[in-house]
Design an enzyme around this catalytic site. Structure first.
Site, mmCIF file in Angstrom:
data_model
loop_
_atom_site.group_PDB
_atom_site.id
_atom_site.type_symbol
_atom_site.label_atom_id
_atom_site.label_comp_id
_atom_site.label_asym_id
_atom_site.label_seq_id
_atom_site.Cartn_x
_atom_site.Cartn_y
_atom_site.Cartn_z
ATOM 1 N N HIS A 1 0.842 -1.200 0.000
ATOM 2 C CA HIS A 1 0.000 0.000 0.000
ATOM 3 C C HIS A 1 0.873 1.244 0.000
ATOM 4 O O HIS A 1 1.265 1.756 1.048
ATOM 5 C CB HIS A 1 -0.932 0.017 1.209
ATOM 6 N N HIS B 1 1.564 5.194 -2.280
ATOM 7 C CA HIS B 1 1.114 6.177 -3.264
ATOM 8 C C HIS B 1 2.364 6.850 -3.833
ATOM 9 O O HIS B 1 3.070 7.546 -3.105
ATOM 10 C CB HIS B 1 0.199 7.222 -2.619
ATOM 11 N N ASN C 1 -4.873 6.348 -7.217
ATOM 12 C CA ASN C 1 -5.415 7.711 -7.208
ATOM 13 C C ASN C 1 -4.385 8.725 -7.702
ATOM 14 O O ASN C 1 -4.068 9.711 -7.056
ATOM 15 C CB ASN C 1 -5.960 8.092 -5.829
ATOM 16 N N ASP D 1 -8.809 3.036 -3.962
ATOM 17 C CA ASP D 1 -8.230 3.589 -2.733
ATOM 18 C C ASP D 1 -7.996 5.090 -2.844
ATOM 19 O O ASP D 1 -7.545 5.602 -3.858
ATOM 20 C CB ASP D 1 -6.915 2.901 -2.401
ATOM 21 N N HIS E 1 -10.774 0.657 0.442
ATOM 22 C CA HIS E 1 -10.611 1.803 1.333
ATOM 23 C C HIS E 1 -11.949 1.964 2.057
ATOM 24 O O HIS E 1 -12.925 2.439 1.471
ATOM 25 C CB HIS E 1 -10.270 3.035 0.489
ATOM 26 N N HIS F 1 -5.651 -0.510 5.466
ATOM 27 C CA HIS F 1 -5.300 0.326 6.628
ATOM 28 C C HIS F 1 -6.316 0.276 7.783
ATOM 29 O O HIS F 1 -6.978 1.270 8.106
ATOM 30 C CB HIS F 1 -5.059 1.767 6.207
ATOM 31 N N ASP G 1 1.033 2.805 3.742
ATOM 32 C CA ASP G 1 0.150 3.825 3.148
ATOM 33 C C ASP G 1 0.959 5.086 2.882
ATOM 34 O O ASP G 1 0.500 6.214 3.124
ATOM 35 C CB ASP G 1 -1.052 4.103 4.046
ATOM 36 N N HIS H 1 3.209 14.379 0.534
ATOM 37 C CA HIS H 1 2.642 15.694 0.218
ATOM 38 C C HIS H 1 3.726 16.743 0.434
ATOM 39 O O HIS H 1 4.553 16.625 1.345
ATOM 40 C CB HIS H 1 1.441 16.024 1.109
#
Length: 424
Positions: free
Chosen positions: A59, A61, A93, A150, A177, A230, A303, A307
């Site tokens: 998991h 991103h 995503n 997700d 999710h 998660h 996860d 950012h």
């Protein structure tokens, strides 16, 4: 391809734990045993260190395509290797969402040569919109092994049921999710005493618990597999435990912050402690640990959600998510192994073996004939997390400033040393 000899190392996988020498050639472990008499291009003294199969994080991103100011495939892979990870599931995503075979191929091609096996997750619904299922066969042909929306739930239960039904024939794992958006309704942290104290809208645990129950009911109705992403609440853990006892084909994951930290950290009004699902209560932390120990929870993941600093600057408006690829092993060793909650064999099971098993991938070991996907670990090394030194483009670490015990010193992927912790 160069040869590697690791001498006098503690070799740990799911089934064994012993001191040995390990000889690596042609991408595989070709010999093990004490006092091996072989020549090698690189000889490593493993005394006092642990050699285990490399981690697989199911998991993450990577924000690529579309948000590469936060992370891209190459920097994500660099962060993974620094954490002992040689395989990841990259969530869909992105911008645009990963609902097209061309995007799957783009991500896989970009990851080639990094030493990290990147498996892009395809969307359940087109554009993650909830309106219409994707062409799963086309996604699978492009290299997809898992589907998920997700980042948001599939709101329509019948749409999710159809996806689960199709998964039985296409062989793709469905990962959920678990969040009810109408219950969340703009909440930004766990709903409870701390959110009330701060005067901000909370995220009620009923959101996670309700969709967790829904997904397992839907999966059971069509006898399909479902993977719950998660897990953060006592309620979800208890329901998954019960569903497993009834034969429901459910697996699940949690992340280190859910078994280490609580929502009291949000009193700092620092958005680096905000993620979705949010940090919960001490009772939830205890339940998650119990779920790990008794096998209810199958995997530890990160996860990893990068950012940029300016995006995280405003506590109430910042996006959710924290980075974690470089801290997950250390956090798990600190919170669960060094406290005596679980053994090193269990750490390997949770972080190396089970994710690959769930996904139907080859499982490396520390045995002769196994692919040399390995991580050399100093389980006793104490280090302080300095976000600016992380390999990720983003530094939004929930463990910033914390001292952890345990460090990946070297990551080997298919017999090639891909990462080495600097000695100076």
């Amino acid at each position: 391809m160069s040869t590697i000899l690791i001498k006098n190392v503690r070799a740990v996988d799911a089934a064994s734990d012993n001191i040995t020498d390990v000889f690596i050639s042609d991408g595989k472990i070709t010999k093990t045993g004490t006092s091996l008499d072989v020549s090698a291009d690189r000889v490593i003294d493993g005394t006092g260190l642990v050699l285990m199969p490399s981690l697989f994080d199911m998991h993450v991103h990577f924000r690529d395509p579309g948000q590469t100011h936060k992370e891209d495939v190459l920097t994500g892979c660099s962060a993974a290797l620094a954490g002992g990870v040689t395989g990841v599931l990259a969530m869909p995503n992105t911008k645009p969402p990963c609902d097209d075979p061309e995007i799957i191929r783009y991500i896989r091609n970009k990851a080639e040569g990094t030493g990290v096996d990147v498996y892009p997750v395809g969307c359940i619904t087109g554009g993650m919109s909830g309106n219409g299922l994707c062409d799963y066969e086309a996604l699978k042909e492009a290299g997809c092994i898992c589907i998920s929306d997700d980042g948001r739930p599939v709101e329509n239960a019948e749409m999710m049921r159809k996806a689960l039904e199709l998964s039985k024939s296409n062989g793709l794992l469905v990962a959920s999710h678990c969040e009810d958006l109408s219950i969340i309704n703009g909440g930004i942290m766990n709903k409870g005493a701390v959110s009330e104290k701060l005067g901000v809208k909370g995220m009620d645990r009923a959101s996670e618990d309700y969709i967790t129950a829904r997904e397992m009911i839907l999966a059971s109705s069509v006898d399909a597999r479902i993977h719950i992403c998660h897990v953060s609440t006592e309620g979800s853990t208890a329901m998954i435990r019960f569903a497993k006892s009834r034969g429901v084909k459910v697996t699940c994951e949690t992340a280190p912050h859910y078994f280490m930290l609580t929502d009291e950290l949000l009193e700092k009004r620092d958005a680096d402690y905000r993620m979705n699902p949010p940090l919960r209560t001490p009772e939830d932390v205890s339940a998650i640990i119990d779920g790990i120990k008794d096998g209810t929870i199958d995997c530890i993941i990160t996860d990893h959600a990068p950012h940029a600093a300016d995006e995280k600057a405003d506590f109430e408006k910042a996006p959710n998510g924290v980075v974690g690829l470089e801290t997950s092993l250390a956090a798990t060793l600190t919170a669960l192994y060094h406290t005596g909650e679980i053994t090193l064999n269990k750490v390997v099971e949770l972080m190396c073996i089970n994710p690959r098993k769930i996904l139907g991938l080859d499982i490396p070991g520390v045995t002769e004939g196994s692919t040399a996907d390995l991580v050399l670990v100093d389980t006793e090394k104490k280090w302080t997390v300095e976000p600016e030194k992380l390999h990720s483009k983003s530094h939004n670490s929930v463990f910033k400033g914390m001292t952890l015990t345990g460090k990946a010193l070297m990551t080997i992927s298919k017999g090639i040393i891909r990462y080495e912790y600097p000695t100076n």
